[in-house]
Design an enzyme around this catalytic site. Sequence first.
Site, PDB file in Angstrom:
ATOM      1  N   GLU A 101     106.321  51.478  14.235  1.00 56.97           N
ATOM      2  CA  GLU A 101     106.876  52.826  14.127  1.00 56.97           C
ATOM      3  C   GLU A 101     106.708  53.605  15.426  1.00 56.97           C
ATOM      4  O   GLU A 101     107.606  54.370  15.816  1.00 56.97           O
ATOM      5  CB  GLU A 101     106.211  53.566  12.961  1.00 56.97           C
ATOM      6  CG  GLU A 101     106.417  52.944  11.599  1.00 56.97           C
ATOM      7  CD  GLU A 101     107.889  52.802  11.238  1.00 56.97           C
ATOM      8  OE1 GLU A 101     108.703  53.611  11.722  1.00 56.97           O
ATOM      9  OE2 GLU A 101     108.226  51.866  10.490  1.00 56.97           O
ATOM     10  N   GLY A 145     130.570  69.328  -6.942  1.00 56.45           N
ATOM     11  CA  GLY A 145     130.803  70.618  -7.583  1.00 56.45           C
ATOM     12  C   GLY A 145     132.213  70.814  -8.090  1.00 56.45           C
ATOM     13  O   GLY A 145     132.679  71.953  -8.158  1.00 56.45           O
ATOM     14  N   GLY A 203     136.924  64.395  -4.975  1.00 58.42           N
ATOM     15  CA  GLY A 203     135.722  64.381  -4.155  1.00 58.42           C
ATOM     16  C   GLY A 203     134.668  63.468  -4.742  1.00 58.42           C
ATOM     17  O   GLY A 203     134.756  63.043  -5.902  1.00 58.42           O
TER      18      GLY A 203
END
Length: 670
Positions: free
Chosen positions: A442, A224, A219
Amino acid sequence: MANKPESRLPGRKPSGPPPRRFQFSIWYLVAVVMALVLVQSFFSTERATKLPYSDFKQSVADSLTARLRNVAVTPEKITGEIRSDSAGAVQWRKFETIRVEDPELVSQLEARGIRFEGKRESSWWQSFLFAWILPFALIFVIWSFLLRRMGGGGAGGVMSFGKSRAKVYAESATKVSFKDVAGIDEACEELREVVEFLKTPGKFRALGANIPKGVLLVGPPGTGKTLLARAVAGEAQVPFFSISGSDFVEMFVGVGAARVRDLFQQAQQKAPCIVFIDELDALGKARGANPWGGHDEREQTLNALLVEMDGFESSKGVIIMAATNRPEILDIALLRPGRFDRQVVVDPPDISGREAILKVHVRGKKVSPDVNLRVIAARTPGFVGADLANAINEAALLAARRGKKAIEMEEMEEAVDREMTGIERRSRVLKPKIKEKIAYHECGHAIVGAKLTRMDPIHRVSIIPRGMSTLGHTLYLPTDDQYLISKEEILDRIAATLGGRAAEELVFGEITSGAYNDLMQVTGMARAMVMDYGMSDKLGLLVYRRRSQPTRENPFPAVQEDVYSDATAEEIDAEVRRIVDQSYDRAKTILRDNFELLEGMSKKLLEIEVLEGDSLREFLGAERTTDFREETLQKEVETSAAAPPVPRESDPEIEPNDENNLGSNLDRRG
């Protein structure tokens, strides 16, 4: 969670062979003695002048001129200082003479007024003690101390190169369980079989089943993998050996292979146990990659690992676990059945997984009740456990810096913004004209995105500079993870991304370099439609390039191979240009129809710099914006009452920085 390693486990015999003791050699003593002789000969170069006794008596007779001083009389010799006059300069030099039986010597010295004293010579053992034994003992102590320091404090010191450097955690020291691992439920479920085998191996042996010898965790960084391996050891309550792949590779030939053998020997003595090798790619790269050929230390270490994995039986209860984020470079022999024959993919979590990870990391922290972790999870697509943990810690630091007693939603949002776009640069002073162009840019993104029904709700519009080059941003908040995307949705995203450039052209009649990042995104999306997804009627249902797997750092990976002719390349360029031009005209049409809204919203944004919540809904309406304190809380209640969703494959299209993300990053580059 830091756990203190224990070298010995309760109720178990010490592992491995007895420590090798340092064996003293006579040649070491010879070398030290020769060094001491050389040192003494160097420091004793200034010797006393040998003086015949007759010359000494003559000097005593001439002592009225004070030719002698500091005379010392011993049973064997007489020492002192004698004066010599040369070129008008007076010099005193040491002398030494052998004493002759002369009963009148003392009376002559007294008669001439020469001060003298008697000395008793030290015995031979005293001279040997101070000249040889004490220096040798001092050198030996310093040498032993340095050897222990070079050897890392372990048994054997510097002589134990071949000893394994694995950290051993006892059953009670590994306090991590599956409760501490969130967001990777499928991986945990797959590893529960390993835990069950370590707890009740007889259940599997009764059916003749063999547990896999090796489990490879694959991964991206930060998902983790190491935590998951420790959770398996914590659930099974077995010893846990932890070592990095780089600890095996040394500059000395054969050291890495010796460490591999020593590690497996210790593991078999403490079975059942788990041996975890982190960063396996540092050790297990494909052999034969060296263009110069030859036999290097890393390949020899890898060969030793392959042999050791074949040499033990999994029925003894030794499970080899390893982690890597580059499985494609591993040697094929490592992945065959009988070695690392099971691969567990640890993917980045989805929105529900990110929320669960956030709940784990807020344990033990003072969090305000108004913090909505569902919103933070929705704002962080592509984040892994390490990113989320860092965001929580950054929010805690911000809250402490601001003197607050709990972490509030403001700090959580600011921490996520820092992770994605960098810190606020309020010290960057912009000219009013440039700031006005940024505001219209924006607002152009926000208005076009709000008028397109397939776009995600708008969460915030800001003109506060962030990071190195971001002068403003428009943030969209996905309501759920997206695994498929339609042609119409991509066209809407292209149009919304071009809304900033369209607003600049409509209002100011000129364009700036602020849309550089927008143009890069829309070009990638349009080219992906034509070359990857078969969404062009003109070019048909064909894939014109092959691409590597996307990652968070590179959501649109490099092209591996182009499979089209030169004539087709011209058609592809024309089709990409047509898609972008039509989307740009669409964005300008929307802004012309809502020009008054564009002006009013831009002026408000110039005034307060950030539009979100009520101020944003005032312009765009509640249906096209998000209210994280009400809407997402209600949705969280509804989804928690429903059945959990079926896990689906992650989608690279939702990466926070990829070409499908409509957050505008104004770039100052030309």
